[in-house]
Design a protein around this motif. Structure first.
Motif, PDB file in Angstrom:
ATOM      1  N   UNK A   6     -40.293 -49.991 -21.545  1.00 55.24           N
ATOM      2  CA  UNK A   6     -41.103 -50.809 -20.856  1.00 55.24           C
ATOM      3  C   UNK A   6     -42.205 -50.074 -20.248  1.00 55.24           C
ATOM      4  N   UNK A   7     -42.230 -48.986 -19.776  1.00 57.33           N
ATOM      5  CA  UNK A   7     -43.460 -48.340 -19.279  1.00 57.33           C
ATOM      6  C   UNK A   7     -44.147 -47.901 -20.437  1.00 57.33           C
ATOM      7  N   UNK A   8     -43.767 -47.429 -21.445  1.00 59.75           N
ATOM      8  CA  UNK A   8     -44.334 -46.952 -22.656  1.00 59.75           C
ATOM      9  C   UNK A   8     -45.294 -47.980 -23.297  1.00 59.75           C
ATOM     10  N   UNK A  12     -49.822 -50.245 -19.748  1.00 61.03           N
ATOM     11  CA  UNK A  12     -51.377 -50.132 -19.900  1.00 61.03           C
ATOM     12  C   UNK A  12     -51.894 -51.725 -20.122  1.00 61.03           C
ATOM     13  N   UNK A  13     -50.978 -52.439 -20.966  1.00 63.84           N
ATOM     14  CA  UNK A  13     -51.427 -53.636 -20.917  1.00 63.84           C
ATOM     15  C   UNK A  13     -51.324 -54.653 -19.505  1.00 63.84           C
ATOM     16  N   UNK A  29     -52.318 -46.026 -16.146  1.00 61.22           N
ATOM     17  CA  UNK A  29     -50.911 -46.390 -15.865  1.00 61.22           C
ATOM     18  C   UNK A  29     -49.879 -45.894 -16.630  1.00 61.22           C
ATOM     19  N   UNK A  30     -50.040 -45.566 -17.832  1.00 64.14           N
ATOM     20  CA  UNK A  30     -48.968 -44.906 -18.499  1.00 64.14           C
ATOM     21  C   UNK A  30     -48.996 -43.532 -18.190  1.00 64.14           C
ATOM     22  N   UNK A  31     -50.448 -42.739 -17.931  1.00 63.62           N
ATOM     23  CA  UNK A  31     -50.523 -41.398 -17.720  1.00 63.62           C
ATOM     24  C   UNK A  31     -49.766 -41.242 -16.418  1.00 63.62           C
ATOM     25  N   UNK A 124     -31.655 -49.011 -25.872  1.00 67.04           N
ATOM     26  CA  UNK A 124     -32.355 -49.624 -24.712  1.00 67.04           C
ATOM     27  C   UNK A 124     -33.787 -49.460 -24.629  1.00 67.04           C
ATOM     28  N   UNK A 125     -34.384 -48.022 -25.121  1.00 72.41           N
ATOM     29  CA  UNK A 125     -35.929 -47.774 -25.288  1.00 72.41           C
ATOM     30  C   UNK A 125     -36.468 -48.662 -26.105  1.00 72.41           C
TER      31      UNK A 125
END
Length: 180
Positions: A6-8, A12-13, A29-31, A124-125
């Motif tokens: 979800x974070x990946x 950013x969106x 955000x992702x960084x 899950x990923x």
């Protein structure tokens, strides 16, 4: 690993679409998530040695859930970035402990158990981001992000079962050892 996916795919969106951040700012955000995830994974063994794996999973999941809740519910970019960072730090020690527990449940079948956990983790990923997308047709993205928050909360309150009965005790504790 669902939460990592979800974070990946959505961090950013989230900043761009929900908070109106410019693309260059939204990339942080992702960084922030990835940086704290990396630092946490580098330090996780030391924390596990002091507190035990159950504490790392339980409180890591709780911290991750709190971080993502802050990110999802914040109307401002700066607290959202902090939330994504806390989300990464909280999750950082969880997955390695689950792999470790899988490998220690039955030493004779350690490879099979670890491969099952890895397979489910990668599923899950892939599934996490795919679930959030359709949810955004029903609710705004920031509210859809509360699903992984709920999953983190569930992981934080899971009960630990009794230790497995297999041969001599190992020096390496696992999540299933009953140490809470």
């Amino acid at each position: 690993m669902l939460c990592e996916g979800v974070a990946n795919d959505w961090s950013v969106l989230h900043l761009e679409d929900v908070l109106g951040a410019p693309a260059a700012t939204a990339a942080f955000a992702y960084g922030a998530f990835a940086t704290t995830m990396t630092v946490g994974r580098l330090l996780a063994d030391r924390v596990v040695a002091r507190t035990g794996p159950v504490v790392v999973v339980r409180y890591g999941a709780a911290a991750a859930g709190a971080g993502l809740a802050v990110a999802a519910l914040s109307p401002w970019v700066a607290p959202a970035l902090v939330g994504w960072a806390v989300f990464g730090l909280g999750l950082s020690g969880c997955v390695p402990q689950l792999f470790s527990a899988a490998g220690h449940t039955d030493e004779d079948a350690a490879g099979a158990h670890v491969s099952r956990v890895a397979g489910l983790g990668y599923l899950g990923m892939l599934a996490g981001p795919a679930v959030i997308g359709p949810l955004t047709h029903l609710v705004p993205l920031n509210l859809a992000l509360l699903l992984p928050v709920a999953l983190c909360a569930a992981a934080g309150v899971l009960r630990v079962g009794p230790p497995p009965v297999t041969g001599p005790a190992s020096d390496t504790p696992s999540v299933g050892t009953g140490a809470a």
